[in-house]
Design a protein around this motif. Sequence first.
Motif, short mmCIF file in Angstrom:
data_model
loop_
_atom_site.label_atom_id
_atom_site.label_comp_id
_atom_site.label_asym_id
_atom_site.label_seq_id
_atom_site.Cartn_x
_atom_site.Cartn_y
_atom_site.Cartn_z
N UNK A 247 0.83 -1.21 0.00
CA UNK A 247 0.00 0.00 0.00
C UNK A 247 0.86 1.26 0.00
N UNK A 248 1.96 1.26 0.79
CA UNK A 248 2.84 2.42 0.79
C UNK A 248 3.49 2.62 -0.58
N UNK B 169 0.90 4.02 -2.89
CA UNK B 169 0.67 5.43 -2.60
C UNK B 169 1.80 6.29 -3.18
N UNK B 170 3.04 5.82 -3.03
CA UNK B 170 4.17 6.58 -3.58
C UNK B 170 4.09 6.66 -5.10
N UNK B 171 3.77 5.53 -5.74
CA UNK B 171 3.66 5.51 -7.20
C UNK B 171 2.51 6.42 -7.64
N UNK B 172 1.38 6.32 -6.94
CA UNK B 172 0.25 7.17 -7.30
C UNK B 172 0.56 8.64 -7.17
N UNK B 173 1.25 9.01 -6.07
CA UNK B 173 1.59 10.42 -5.87
C UNK B 173 2.54 10.91 -6.96
N UNK C 261 9.20 1.21 -3.04
CA UNK C 261 9.32 -0.13 -2.44
C UNK C 261 10.53 -0.19 -1.51
N UNK C 262 11.66 0.40 -1.95
CA UNK C 262 12.85 0.40 -1.10
C UNK C 262 12.63 1.22 0.17
#
Length: 456
Positions: free
Chosen positions: A8-9, A12-16, A175-176
């Motif tokens: 999910x994180x 969220x990062x990819x979406x942002x 992811x990292x």
Amino acid sequence: MTLSLRSRLTALAVGAVAVAVLGVALTSWLLVRGKLNRDFDDRLQSAARVASATTSPADAITVLLEDRGRGPRRGPSTLIVQFVDRTGQIRGASGGPTFPVSARAAQVAAGMMPRVTEEVVISDDPYRVLTVARQGGAAQVAMDAEEVENTLAELGLWHGIVGLVGVALAAVAGWLIARTALRPVDALTAAAEDVARTQDLSAGITVSGTDEIARLGSAFNAMLAALGTSRDAQRRLAQDAGHELRTPLTSLRNNVELLIHAAEHTRDLPPDDRARLLADLRAQTEELTTLIGELVDLSTGDRSPEVEEPLDLADVVGPAVERARARAPKVRYVTEFAPAPVLARPVSLERAVLNLLDNAAKWSQDGGVVTARVSSDGWWARVDVDDEGPGIAEADVPHVFERFYRAAAAKSLPGSGLGLAIVAQVAAQHGGRAVAGPAPGGGARVSILLPLADVS
């Protein structure tokens, strides 16, 4: 399907990043399109001014090509000049094929409008046509707009490629970052699973830093420590209770077996023996009832649902004294009350005070005096209970509030050794403490100290 926190994180990062890239790319493309269109329109207007000042379309093309000679070479088909008379009829064209005169262009030729810009297709190519008024009609200049459209299409393609690369890099970075950020959570999860599997409450996790994850780890370690303390206390209570219950249960069983034995052999016990035996049974039953009740109080005191409320200590001590008088009518009770506001649980606090009064009555002779005093001392509200008994030996003072502790002098007296332990527990629950020592006039003084409440 439920995604993991790490997924999910990352999402969220990819979406942002995707939203940011899309916003930047769209804004950039719109800005470039506006700039290219303005430059194109400026060139078109400059060409229209030149054409409107010439006598024929051919002359206009010649002048325009000469002016652009130092610039990039363009074929004649990229620029078409067409003259229209006042009736909207084409009077000449140069640079390419003629194109239809629209109604709005005819209005310009008739002097009804100063100029008009239109989009047309000539020989399957997109052109932008600017019609301006001239003497005797209008001049129309058509410029090939395919270059602008191709530039915008190429720019959009590169923006898309860069955006996809950015999103892909954001996915990897997200992811990292999520893996690094959630490493302490993974350690916490592993520790919790290990505790659940091994029941070892002494295990914990190493905490470093002061961020939210560190605070969560500290809270987890504190929870394990509290659970360990609670389990140890329960284990000690169960062991002590088993030890203390064994003696009265054994005595009770022996007396019952004696009665059963007499009944089986049809032998009546002497009246005195039978009365003494029944009295022992009653006393042992009462002792067990008291012991079990106190054990229940100790085991559930920390989870009492009672709500604290503001009150004066005298409102609790007064009813407790009346109950103690009914229990020990041969003892005289004296009260001395002064204002002492506290924030307390009235039921549990009254039980603790009653235990103090019962303990004092137990050590008092018939006709002895037990004094219950309420006062305030600095930051503390006090309940002092004094008796006229033999007092507490100095060696026993540190242990009087321990569970099941009974001084040597108390072995022959009734009691379970839990009454003062309950007093100490109730005092601690209220943020106070219980103390014991000699009374000023002889005997013992046992006190409860609670924080004074703010009456304002």
